[in-house]
Design a protein around this motif. Structure first.
Motif, PDB file in Angstrom:
ATOM      1  N   PRO A  33       0.834  -1.112  -0.081  1.00  0.00           N
ATOM      2  CA  PRO A  33       0.020   0.181   0.075  1.00  0.00           C
ATOM      3  C   PRO A  33       0.843   1.135   0.071  1.00  0.00           C
ATOM      4  N   THR A  34       0.927   1.795  -1.212  1.00  0.00           N
ATOM      5  CA  THR A  34       1.660   3.022  -1.155  1.00  0.00           C
ATOM      6  C   THR A  34       1.186   3.723  -2.620  1.00  0.00           C
ATOM      7  N   TRP A  38       2.194   9.682  -3.009  1.00  0.00           N
ATOM      8  CA  TRP A  38       2.858   9.732  -1.523  1.00  0.00           C
ATOM      9  C   TRP A  38       4.343   9.846  -1.879  1.00  0.00           C
ATOM     10  N   ARG A 160       7.469  -0.157   3.955  1.00  0.00           N
ATOM     11  CA  ARG A 160       7.229   0.547   2.930  1.00  0.00           C
ATOM     12  C   ARG A 160       8.117   1.873   3.024  1.00  0.00           C
ATOM     13  N   VAL A 164      10.531   2.357  -0.347  1.00  0.00           N
ATOM     14  CA  VAL A 164      10.210   3.026  -1.590  1.00  0.00           C
ATOM     15  C   VAL A 164      11.264   4.136  -1.834  1.00  0.00           C
ATOM     16  N   PHE A 166      15.059   3.751  -1.667  1.00  0.00           N
ATOM     17  CA  PHE A 166      16.442   2.946  -1.817  1.00  0.00           C
ATOM     18  C   PHE A 166      16.331   2.290  -3.495  1.00  0.00           C
ATOM     19  N   LEU A 200      18.738   4.348  12.113  1.00  0.00           N
ATOM     20  CA  LEU A 200      18.994   3.874  10.979  1.00  0.00           C
ATOM     21  C   LEU A 200      19.900   2.925  10.680  1.00  0.00           C
ATOM     22  N   MET A 227      14.085   2.383  10.277  1.00  0.00           N
ATOM     23  CA  MET A 227      14.720   3.791  10.164  1.00  0.00           C
ATOM     24  C   MET A 227      13.737   4.493  10.808  1.00  0.00           C
ATOM     25  N   GLY A 229      12.307   7.724  10.425  1.00  0.00           N
ATOM     26  CA  GLY A 229      12.464   8.726   9.161  1.00  0.00           C
ATOM     27  C   GLY A 229      12.505  10.186   9.565  1.00  0.00           C
ATOM     28  N   LYS A 230      11.831  10.431  10.462  1.00  0.00           N
ATOM     29  CA  LYS A 230      11.694  11.886  10.799  1.00  0.00           C
ATOM     30  C   LYS A 230      12.885  12.309  11.504  1.00  0.00           C
ATOM     31  N   PHE A 233      15.700  12.809   8.829  1.00  0.00           N
ATOM     32  CA  PHE A 233      15.420  14.103   8.126  1.00  0.00           C
ATOM     33  C   PHE A 233      15.896  15.288   9.229  1.00  0.00           C
ATOM     34  N   ASN A 267      16.501  12.323  -0.162  1.00  0.00           N
ATOM     35  CA  ASN A 267      15.271  12.805  -0.180  1.00  0.00           C
ATOM     36  C   ASN A 267      15.462  14.238  -0.834  1.00  0.00           C
ATOM     37  N   ARG A 269      13.349  16.757  -0.858  1.00  0.00           N
ATOM     38  CA  ARG A 269      13.163  17.703   0.092  1.00  0.00           C
ATOM     39  C   ARG A 269      14.299  17.964   0.962  1.00  0.00           C
ATOM     40  N   GLY A 323      24.026  10.428   6.792  1.00  0.00           N
ATOM     41  CA  GLY A 323      23.342   9.239   6.700  1.00  0.00           C
ATOM     42  C   GLY A 323      23.871   8.622   8.109  1.00  0.00           C
TER      43      GLY A 323
HETATM   44  O1  UT7 Z   1      20.340   8.508   3.489  1.00  0.00           O
HETATM   45  C1  UT7 Z   1      19.794   8.780   4.541  1.00  0.00           C
HETATM   46  C2  UT7 Z   1      18.560   7.778   4.435  1.00  0.00           C
HETATM   47  N1  UT7 Z   1      17.181   8.218   5.032  1.00  0.00           N
HETATM   48  C3  UT7 Z   1      16.923   9.480   5.017  1.00  0.00           C
HETATM   49  O2  UT7 Z   1      17.256  10.494   4.747  1.00  0.00           O
HETATM   50  C4  UT7 Z   1      15.163   9.438   5.241  1.00  0.00           C
HETATM   51  C5  UT7 Z   1      14.666  10.651   5.965  1.00  0.00           C
HETATM   52  N2  UT7 Z   1      13.303  10.805   6.172  1.00  0.00           N
HETATM   53  C6  UT7 Z   1      12.544  10.920   5.013  1.00  0.00           C
HETATM   54  O3  UT7 Z   1      12.820  11.119   4.083  1.00  0.00           O
HETATM   55  C7  UT7 Z   1      11.094  10.938   5.465  1.00  0.00           C
HETATM   56  O4  UT7 Z   1      11.032  10.911   6.839  1.00  0.00           O
HETATM   57  C8  UT7 Z   1      10.328   9.994   4.926  1.00  0.00           C
HETATM   58  C9  UT7 Z   1       9.952  10.168   3.404  1.00  0.00           C
HETATM   59  C10 UT7 Z   1      11.026   8.398   5.028  1.00  0.00           C
HETATM   60  C11 UT7 Z   1       8.746   9.748   5.450  1.00  0.00           C
HETATM   61  O5  UT7 Z   1       7.955  11.114   5.102  1.00  0.00           O
HETATM   62  P1  UT7 Z   1       7.408  11.937   6.333  1.00  0.00           P
HETATM   63  O6  UT7 Z   1       6.622  12.967   5.888  1.00  0.00           O
HETATM   64  O7  UT7 Z   1       8.321  11.773   7.542  1.00  0.00           O
HETATM   65  O8  UT7 Z   1       6.320  10.535   6.690  1.00  0.00           O
HETATM   66  P2  UT7 Z   1       5.851   9.778   8.118  1.00  0.00           P
HETATM   67  O9  UT7 Z   1       7.089   8.716   8.283  1.00  0.00           O
HETATM   68  O10 UT7 Z   1       5.517  10.648   9.166  1.00  0.00           O
HETATM   69  O11 UT7 Z   1       4.736   9.030   7.630  1.00  0.00           O
HETATM   70  C12 UT7 Z   1       3.393   9.647   7.361  1.00  0.00           C
HETATM   71  C13 UT7 Z   1       2.531   8.838   7.105  1.00  0.00           C
HETATM   72  C14 UT7 Z   1       2.218   7.612   8.079  1.00  0.00           C
HETATM   73  O12 UT7 Z   1       1.033   7.164   8.129  1.00  0.00           O
HETATM   74  P3  UT7 Z   1      -0.122   7.910   9.440  1.00  0.00           P
HETATM   75  O13 UT7 Z   1       0.619   7.386  10.747  1.00  0.00           O
HETATM   76  O14 UT7 Z   1       0.068   9.400   9.248  1.00  0.00           O
HETATM   77  O15 UT7 Z   1      -1.180   7.358   9.215  1.00  0.00           O
HETATM   78  C15 UT7 Z   1       3.016   6.265   7.338  1.00  0.00           C
HETATM   79  O16 UT7 Z   1       2.577   5.122   7.628  1.00  0.00           O
HETATM   80  O17 UT7 Z   1       2.731   8.034   5.817  1.00  0.00           O
HETATM   81  C16 UT7 Z   1       2.999   6.814   6.176  1.00  0.00           C
HETATM   82  N3  UT7 Z   1       3.594   5.977   4.984  1.00  0.00           N
HETATM   83  C17 UT7 Z   1       3.716   5.858   3.717  1.00  0.00           C
HETATM   84  N4  UT7 Z   1       2.425   5.704   3.035  1.00  0.00           N
HETATM   85  C18 UT7 Z   1       2.486   5.440   1.779  1.00  0.00           C
HETATM   86  C19 UT7 Z   1       5.147   5.492   5.158  1.00  0.00           C
HETATM   87  N5  UT7 Z   1       5.600   5.227   4.360  1.00  0.00           N
HETATM   88  C20 UT7 Z   1       4.529   5.237   3.261  1.00  0.00           C
HETATM   89  C21 UT7 Z   1       4.589   4.935   1.861  1.00  0.00           C
HETATM   90  N6  UT7 Z   1       3.720   4.995   1.000  1.00  0.00           N
HETATM   91  N7  UT7 Z   1       5.699   4.331   1.440  1.00  0.00           N
END
Ligand code: UT7
Length: 335
Positions: A33-34, A38, A160, A164, A166, A200, A227, A229-230, A233, A267, A269, A323
Motif C-alpha cells: 500500500p503506497t 505519496w 514501505r 520506496v 532505495f 537507521l 528507520m 525517518g523523521k 530528516f 530525499n 526535500r 546518513g
Molecule cells: O540516506 C539517509 C537515509 N534516509 C533518509 O534520509 C530519510 C529521511 N526521512 C525521510 O525522508 C522522510 O521521513 C520519509 C520520506 C521517510 C517519510 O516522510 P514523512 O513525511 O516523515 O512521513 P511519516 O514517516 O511521518 O509518515 C506519514 C504517513 C504515516 O501514516 P500515518 O501514521 O500518518 O497514518 C506512514 O505510515 O505516511 C505513511 N507512510 C506511507 N504511506 C504511503 C509511510 N511510508 C509510506 C509509503 N506510502 N511508502
C-alpha cells in the motif's frame, strides 16, 4: 613537505553504472500500500533501478562504473594501485566487495579497502584517498560507491517507508596526483555520532547475538533496515549545511564561490532545504534522486559522473552527505 609527498590529490575521472531494470512508483504500489503521489510528495522519487536477476552484487555494478572512471581519467586499469570500496550492501558479508572488484578488474595483489560509512561512505573514502595520494603512498586510487539495496528491503506495509526510497547503482572516481597546484581536493571533513545509530540500522543478523539470526528476528523484520525517518530528516537538514559551511570556511570560500553542489541524494526535500539554508541557487545543485532513489554510497559519485557528462563538473565543487551512523561529511574539490 617530505620527499614523495605531493601537494594535492585530484579527482581525475568519474564514471557510473545503474542496472537496466526501471522500477516506477506505480510498480511498487502493486506490491504494497503506497502511491506515486505519496512517494513523489515526500521524497521526489519517480523511479529507481533494481538488479535484473539474482547473482549481481555491488562489485558487479562497480565494474562498468570503474572502467568508465579510469577511461575518462585517461589512465589504464593497470595504473590503479589501490581500491577503496564504500558500501553498506557488500556482495557477501565477507570478504569485502573491494577484493571481489579487484579480481573482476584483474588487479591481483592490488590492496582493497572496504569502507562502512553508509551515506557518507564516499566522502570518507575520498578523505582516505586524498591523504594517501598526498603522502605518496599510492598514485591512482580507484574510489567506488556501490549498492544493491533491492534484495534487502521489505515490500510490505511495514517496510514501505524504507523500501520506496532505495535503489541500486554504482559510481566511481579515480583519485590521483593533481598536476595543478590550484586544483584538486582542497579539504575533506568527517563526522560521526553513534548516539543515533539505531535511528537507521540493520539489526540482524548480528554477531553480538547468539544465534545471530532467529525466526523471531525474521518475524519482527529485523533483517530489514529500520528507520526513524523523521529523526534522520531533522539531523540531515541540520548537519549537511553545517558541514558544508565548515569545509567552505576551511578553504576561505563563500557560497558565491561554489560552482556546483553535489549533495547526497536521500530525499529531494532534504536537498532543497539544505540548498535553501545555504542560499545556493537551484541551478547549481545536482539532483538525480528522481531517477535513482537513494543509492547510499553511490549517490555522490553518480552525481559527479553525470555532471561530467553534462559538462557541469568544473570549478569549485561542494560535496555533503548525511546518513546512518550517524555519519556526515563534506568536501571541496576544485576541478
Ligand atoms: O540516506 C539517509 C537515509 N534516509 C533518509 O534520509 C530519510 C529521511 N526521512 C525521510 O525522508 C522522510 O521521513 C520519509 C520520506 C521517510 C517519510 O516522510 P514523512 O513525511 O516523515 O512521513 P511519516 O514517516 O511521518 O509518515 C506519514 C504517513 C504515516 O501514516 P500515518 O501514521 O500518518 O497514518 C506512514 O505510515 O505516511 C505513511 N507512510 C506511507 N504511506 C504511503 C509511510 N511510508 C509510506 C509509503 N506510502 N511508502
Amino acid at each position: 613537505m617530505h620527499e614523495g609527498e605531493v601537494k594535492r590529490s585530484q579527482i581525475l575521472g568519474a564514471g557510473h553504472y545503474v542496472p537496466t531494470k526501471v522500477v516506477t512508483n506505480d510498480d511498487l504500489a502493486e506490491l504494497m500500500p503506497t502511491s506515486d503521489e505519496w512517494i513523489q510528495q515526500r521524497s521526489g522519487i519517480k523511479e529507481r533501478r533494481y538488479i535484473e536477476e539474482s547473482g549481481i552484487g555491488a562489485s558487479d555494478l562497480a565494474l562498468p562504473a570503474s572502467k568508465m572512471a579510469v577511461e575518462r581519467a585517461g589512465r589504464e586499469m593497470s595504473d590503479v594501485d589501490m581500491i577503496i570500496f564504500a558500501t553498506l550492501s557488500p556482495d557477501v558479508n565477507f570478504p569485502g566487495s573491494g577484493c571481489l572488484l579487484g579480481d573482476k578488474l584483474s588487479l591481483p595483489g592490488i590492496p582493497a579497502l572496504d569502507v562502512r560509512n553508509q551515506c557518507s561512505g564516499f566522502i570518507y573514502g575520498l578523505s582516505i584517498a586524498d591523504a594517501w595520494v598526498r603522502a605518496g603512498a599510492y598514485k591512482n586510487i580507484l574510489l567506488v560507491g556501490s549498492e544493491v539495496h533491492s534484495t534487502g528491503i521489505e515490500f510490505t506495509e511495514r517496510g514501505r517507508d524504507v523500501s520506496v526510497l532505495f535503489g541500486d547503482g554504482a559510481g566511481a572516481v579515480l583519485v590521483g596526483e593533481s598536476d595543478d597546484d590550484e586544483k584538486g581536493v582542497l579539504t575533506v571533513k568527517l563526522h560521526a555520532d553513534g548516539s543515533g545509530a539505531e535511528d537507521l540500522w540493520l539489526p540482524a543478523p548480528a554477531s553480538r547475538e547468539i544465534p545471530r539470526l532467529t525466526e523471531e528476528m525474521m518475524a519482527a523484520g529485523l533483517h530489514y533496515p529500520q528507520m526513524k525517518g523523521k529523526s534522520v530528516f531533522r539531523w540531515a537538514v541540520q548537519k549537511m549545511p553545517e558541514v558544508a559551511m565548515e569545509v567552505l570556511q576551511e578553504v576561505g570560500m563563500s557560497i558565491d564561490d561554489v560552482d556546483l553542489f553535489v549533495p547526497h541524494q536521500a530525499n529531494m526535500r532534504i536537498n532543497q532545504m539544505v540548498a535553501k539554508a545555504l542560499k545556493i541557487p537551484e541551478d547549481k545543485v545536482v539532483h538525480n534522486i528522481q531517477r535513482y532513489g537513494n543509492t547510499t554510497a553511490a549517490t555522490i559519485p553518480i552525481g559527479l559522473s553525470e555532471s561530467y557528462a553534462e559538462g557541469r563538473l568544473k570549478g569549485n565543487v561542494l560535496l555533503a552527505a548525511f546518513g546512518s551512523g550517524y555519519t556526515w561529511a563534506g568536501a571541496v574539490v576544485r576541478i
